[in-house]
Structure formats: C-alpha cells, structure tokens
Design a protein around this motif. Structure first.
Motif, PDB file in Angstrom:
ATOM      1  N   ASP A 119       0.792  -1.228   0.000  1.00  0.00           N
ATOM      2  CA  ASP A 119       0.000   0.000   0.000  1.00  0.00           C
ATOM      3  C   ASP A 119       0.826   1.281   0.000  1.00  0.00           C
ATOM      4  N   VAL A 120       2.131   1.183  -0.110  1.00  0.00           N
ATOM      5  CA  VAL A 120       2.945   2.404  -0.174  1.00  0.00           C
ATOM      6  C   VAL A 120       2.599   3.166  -1.457  1.00  0.00           C
ATOM      7  N   GLY A 121       2.088   4.372  -1.311  1.00  0.00           N
ATOM      8  CA  GLY A 121       1.732   5.203  -2.453  1.00  0.00           C
ATOM      9  C   GLY A 121       0.467   4.796  -3.174  1.00  0.00           C
ATOM     10  N   ARG A 122      -0.299   3.844  -2.619  1.00  0.00           N
ATOM     11  CA  ARG A 122      -1.449   3.319  -3.360  1.00  0.00           C
ATOM     12  C   ARG A 122      -2.796   3.779  -2.804  1.00  0.00           C
ATOM     13  N   GLN A 123      -2.777   4.677  -1.829  1.00  0.00           N
ATOM     14  CA  GLN A 123      -4.039   5.208  -1.307  1.00  0.00           C
ATOM     15  C   GLN A 123      -4.000   6.736  -1.274  1.00  0.00           C
ATOM     16  N   MET A 124      -3.344   7.317  -2.276  1.00  0.00           N
ATOM     17  CA  MET A 124      -3.193   8.767  -2.330  1.00  0.00           C
ATOM     18  C   MET A 124      -4.546   9.469  -2.432  1.00  0.00           C
ATOM     19  N   LYS A 125      -4.684  10.552  -1.681  1.00  0.00           N
ATOM     20  CA  LYS A 125      -5.904  11.352  -1.727  1.00  0.00           C
ATOM     21  C   LYS A 125      -5.543  12.834  -1.801  1.00  0.00           C
ATOM     22  N   ASP A 126      -6.459  13.589  -2.371  1.00  0.00           N
ATOM     23  CA  ASP A 126      -6.355  15.045  -2.363  1.00  0.00           C
ATOM     24  C   ASP A 126      -7.769  15.589  -2.261  1.00  0.00           C
ATOM     25  N   ASP A 127      -7.964  16.626  -1.473  1.00  0.00           N
ATOM     26  CA  ASP A 127      -9.300  17.194  -1.304  1.00  0.00           C
ATOM     27  C   ASP A 127      -9.699  17.937  -2.575  1.00  0.00           C
ATOM     28  N   PRO A 128     -10.734  17.469  -3.289  1.00  0.00           N
ATOM     29  CA  PRO A 128     -11.131  18.134  -4.536  1.00  0.00           C
ATOM     30  C   PRO A 128     -11.741  19.503  -4.271  1.00  0.00           C
TER      31      PRO A 128
END
Length: 246
Positions: free
Chosen positions: A74-83
């Motif tokens: 899961d390293v780098g695989r659950q990236m999120k950004d507030d739209p």
C-alpha cells in the motif's frame, strides 16, 4: 529549563513526563539515533522515499531493479487530495487591489471549506473567485516512481470524484457556493450591477464538478496508518523508521 520571557527557571510539576536521560554505559547517542529515524517528506515525498529505499509493492520495485527490503503493497497506493471547485462571484473585471485567498467559511459538519480572494488579471482589474473544497474524500489514487533518481518527481494520479459519493458531495458543494455567491453580503459588495448569470443550474452541477475540479493542495495518505505505518508513525517491519508527513 528557562522561561524565555522572564529568564527564570521553570519548575515542572510532573518530572516523570521528562524524556529519559541517557545514562553513561547504557546507550550511546549514535545507537539511539539509529533506533529512532524520522523522515519529513510529507504526502508525496514520503512514499517516494520509501519506494526508493526498497519499501513498497514488489512488482513496482522490480520494475526499477530496486532491491526489496520490506514488501508493503500500500505504499503510495491510497493517495488522496481534497477536490475543489470554484465559481466567479462576478464576471466583470473590477478595479480592486489583489488579495490572497482566505478561508471564508466552514460548514457545520466540517465537510466543506470555502475560501475567497481577489484575483488580479491586469494592472487595474481583478476577478473574484469563490472556491470550496471537500474534506475527507473517498476517491483514491496512486503514486508511482519514474526513475531511481530522487530528484525526479514521481507520477501521482488522484482520481478526483471517481467515487459516486464524492461526486454527490461535490454537487452539494456547488449548491452551497451558489448560495454564497448569491447572498446579500456578496450582492452588497458588488452593488446593484452584480450579475447572477454566472451561476449554473442544478442539473449542470455534476458536469461543472467533473470539468472544473482542481487541487486544494492538501495531499495525504501516501503512507496510510494501518497499512504502511502504525499509530506511532513507525513503518511496519522497519520499526526504527518513522514517517512524520504522510
């Protein structure tokens, strides 16, 4: 410990809360440092550094011939950004000094955060965007390396609004923005000539969200608690390594 204002000693009531002393012969400083390594590379840099260090999905690491130290998928695989989406409070350029975007309101459930500012477009004219971001999105993206050179930026895809619930929340956010733009306070600011035709119909909001979604520069979850690090920010199976920015 001294009070920086008065210069007098501070007497702590609970001495047990002080960090433990390093007694001679028990542990040296180099050893202590090796057991408590912190990194501060934040949401994009932290997973990139772990991947380059051999901690991450084995398939991705093998692509760059990086020796696998710890296999953590899961390293780098659950990236999120507030739209974020924005509307123009008025479509006419006006003569007004520029002002940086500032938080103008937060919804009661802390789900939406609204900001407004004055955007200069020439030496004597400006526009007035009002924007809102969705906190706690469900859509997830991924970070991938482009090379083994730390100086080269990784590729990040956030998959904005890919979850139906996020799109639904974005529509609510658009409706809230329209109420703000059409409020008495904003109308009073722009005067009688305030144009309301900059607003869109509710049926157009899903399209507006998909077309105009942008970043709010609040990236997170490149190294998620529970799958990459524990509650003390220690990388799983690499306990001496801690991630401060994730």
């Amino acid at each position: 410990m001294l009070n920086l204002r008065t210069g007098r000693p501070i007497h702590l009531k609970n001495q047990s809360k002080l960090p433990p002393k390093i007694n001679e012969g028990e542990e040296d400083l180099p050893g202590l440092c090796r057991k408590n390594v912190w990194t501060f590379h934040w949401a994009i840099g932290s997973p990139a550094v772990l991947l380059l260090s051999g901690v991450g999905p084995p398939k991705h690491l093998k692509k760059f011939d990086i020796p696998i130290v710890v296999a953590l998928k899961d390293v780098g695989r659950q990236m999120k950004d507030d739209p974020c989406i924005s509307l123009m409070a008025d479509s006419r350029p006006l003569n007004c000094p520029a002002d940086t975007p500032q938080v103008a309101g937060i919804s009661e459930d802390l789900k939406f955060i609204i900001e407004a500012g004055v955007l200069p477009i020439s030496a004597n004219s400006a526009l007035f965007p009002v924007a809102a971001k969705l906190a706690y999105p469900e859509s997830k993206g991924r970070l991938k390396l482009n090379s083994v050179d730390l100086r080269e930026n990784p590729t990040v895809k956030f998959n904005y609004l890919s979850k139906e619930e996020d799109l639904k929340q974005c529509v609510e956010m658009g409706e809230l923005l329209q109420r703000v733009v059409n409020s008495q306070a904003v109308t009073a600011f722009f005067g009688a000539e305030h144009k309301k035709d900059v607003l869109v119909g509710s049926e157009d909001l899903p399209g507006l969200c998909k077309k105009n979604v942008r970043t709010f520069y609040h990236y997170h979850d490149g190294c998620s608690v529970g799958s990459v690090i524990d509650s003390d920010y220690r990388v799983y199976r690499l306990w001496s390594k801690r991630i401060a920015g994730r």
